[in-house]
Scaffold this motif. Sequence first.
Motif, PDB file in Angstrom:
ATOM      1  N   LYS A   1       2.353  37.869  -7.650  1.00  0.00           N
ATOM      2  CA  LYS A   1       2.869  38.838  -6.678  1.00  0.00           C
ATOM      3  C   LYS A   1       3.866  39.781  -7.344  1.00  0.00           C
ATOM      4  CE  LYS A   1       6.159  37.602  -4.104  1.00  0.00           C
ATOM      5  NZ  LYS A   1       6.962  36.758  -3.224  1.00  0.00           N
ATOM      6  N   GLY A   2       4.792  39.229  -8.113  1.00  0.00           N
ATOM      7  CA  GLY A   2       5.793  40.048  -8.780  1.00  0.00           C
ATOM      8  C   GLY A   2       5.202  41.026  -9.774  1.00  0.00           C
TER       9      GLY A   2
ATOM     10  N   LEU B   1       1.076  36.944  -1.864  1.00  0.00           N
ATOM     11  CA  LEU B   1       2.106  36.481  -0.928  1.00  0.00           C
ATOM     12  C   LEU B   1       1.522  35.489   0.069  1.00  0.00           C
ATOM     13  CD1 LEU B   1       4.945  36.569   0.304  1.00  0.00           C
ATOM     14  CD2 LEU B   1       4.199  38.590   1.610  1.00  0.00           C
ATOM     15  N   ARG B   2       0.347  35.795   0.595  1.00  0.00           N
ATOM     16  CA  ARG B   2      -0.292  34.869   1.532  1.00  0.00           C
ATOM     17  C   ARG B   2      -0.579  33.528   0.870  1.00  0.00           C
ATOM     18  NH1 ARG B   2      -4.971  38.441   3.692  1.00  0.00           N
ATOM     19  NH2 ARG B   2      -6.073  36.623   2.918  1.00  0.00           N
ATOM     20  N   ALA B   3      -1.086  33.554  -0.361  1.00  0.00           N
ATOM     21  CA  ALA B   3      -1.362  32.310  -1.088  1.00  0.00           C
ATOM     22  C   ALA B   3      -0.070  31.549  -1.361  1.00  0.00           C
ATOM     23  CB  ALA B   3      -2.087  32.608  -2.390  1.00  0.00           C
ATOM     24  N   GLU B   4       0.958  32.278  -1.694  1.00  0.00           N
ATOM     25  CA  GLU B   4       2.275  31.679  -1.938  1.00  0.00           C
ATOM     26  C   GLU B   4       2.771  30.937  -0.687  1.00  0.00           C
ATOM     27  OE1 GLU B   4       6.738  33.265  -3.183  1.00  0.00           O
ATOM     28  OE2 GLU B   4       5.055  34.651  -3.247  1.00  0.00           O
TER      29      GLU B   4
ATOM     30  N   ILE C   1       2.318  30.156  -9.499  1.00  0.00           N
ATOM     31  CA  ILE C   1       1.346  31.126 -10.005  1.00  0.00           C
ATOM     32  C   ILE C   1       1.274  32.326  -9.059  1.00  0.00           C
ATOM     33  CG2 ILE C   1      -1.098  31.540 -10.496  1.00  0.00           C
ATOM     34  CD1 ILE C   1      -1.205  28.463 -11.205  1.00  0.00           C
ATOM     35  N   ALA C   2       1.145  32.059  -7.761  1.00  0.00           N
ATOM     36  CA  ALA C   2       1.040  33.133  -6.775  1.00  0.00           C
ATOM     37  C   ALA C   2       2.316  33.978  -6.751  1.00  0.00           C
ATOM     38  CB  ALA C   2       0.748  32.561  -5.391  1.00  0.00           C
TER      39      ALA C   2
ATOM     40  N   VAL D   1      -2.597  47.433  -5.516  1.00  0.00           N
ATOM     41  CA  VAL D   1      -2.655  47.826  -4.115  1.00  0.00           C
ATOM     42  C   VAL D   1      -2.751  46.620  -3.183  1.00  0.00           C
ATOM     43  CG1 VAL D   1      -3.968  49.158  -2.416  1.00  0.00           C
ATOM     44  CG2 VAL D   1      -3.635  50.067  -4.717  1.00  0.00           C
ATOM     45  N   ALA D   2      -3.757  45.775  -3.355  1.00  0.00           N
ATOM     46  CA  ALA D   2      -3.989  44.660  -2.434  1.00  0.00           C
ATOM     47  C   ALA D   2      -3.468  43.327  -2.955  1.00  0.00           C
ATOM     48  CB  ALA D   2      -5.485  44.531  -2.140  1.00  0.00           C
ATOM     49  N   LEU D   3      -3.347  43.181  -4.270  1.00  0.00           N
ATOM     50  CA  LEU D   3      -2.990  41.882  -4.841  1.00  0.00           C
ATOM     51  C   LEU D   3      -1.618  41.353  -4.417  1.00  0.00           C
ATOM     52  CD1 LEU D   3      -4.037  39.596  -6.576  1.00  0.00           C
ATOM     53  CD2 LEU D   3      -3.169  40.807  -8.594  1.00  0.00           C
TER      54      LEU D   3
END
Length: 122
Positions: A67-68, A83-86, A62-63, A76-78
Amino acid sequence: MTSDALDRKIFLALLETGGSDVAAALAEQLTQDFARLHSDLQAHLSVSNSGTDLNFQAIYMIAHEMKGLALTIGAVALPELSLRAEKMAQNKDGAALAAALPEVIDECDRVRTALAQFIENM
């Protein structure tokens, strides 16, 4: 559209690649995709606040998708939050992931709102 969640120039460039019919269909598809991803993350978060019962593989996927899509539309921030969640899901860091997912979900909401505002003004 004025939003700090979405880079207007990037989003407009994406929509302008195929004409107005394609832009409308693409905007609708993106709205649906972000709604689905938001719901999917929310469902995983409600499983366990401690992170012990999280489905790391599902959250990773999902992350990664979020991200993609976020990069594609100029969010902007998502992208960074996704990526961090991934990475947390990949490392099976349940406690950190459980703590980080609400921020990802909140930012996804901000992007969804920005998309809705843009579509409304199309």
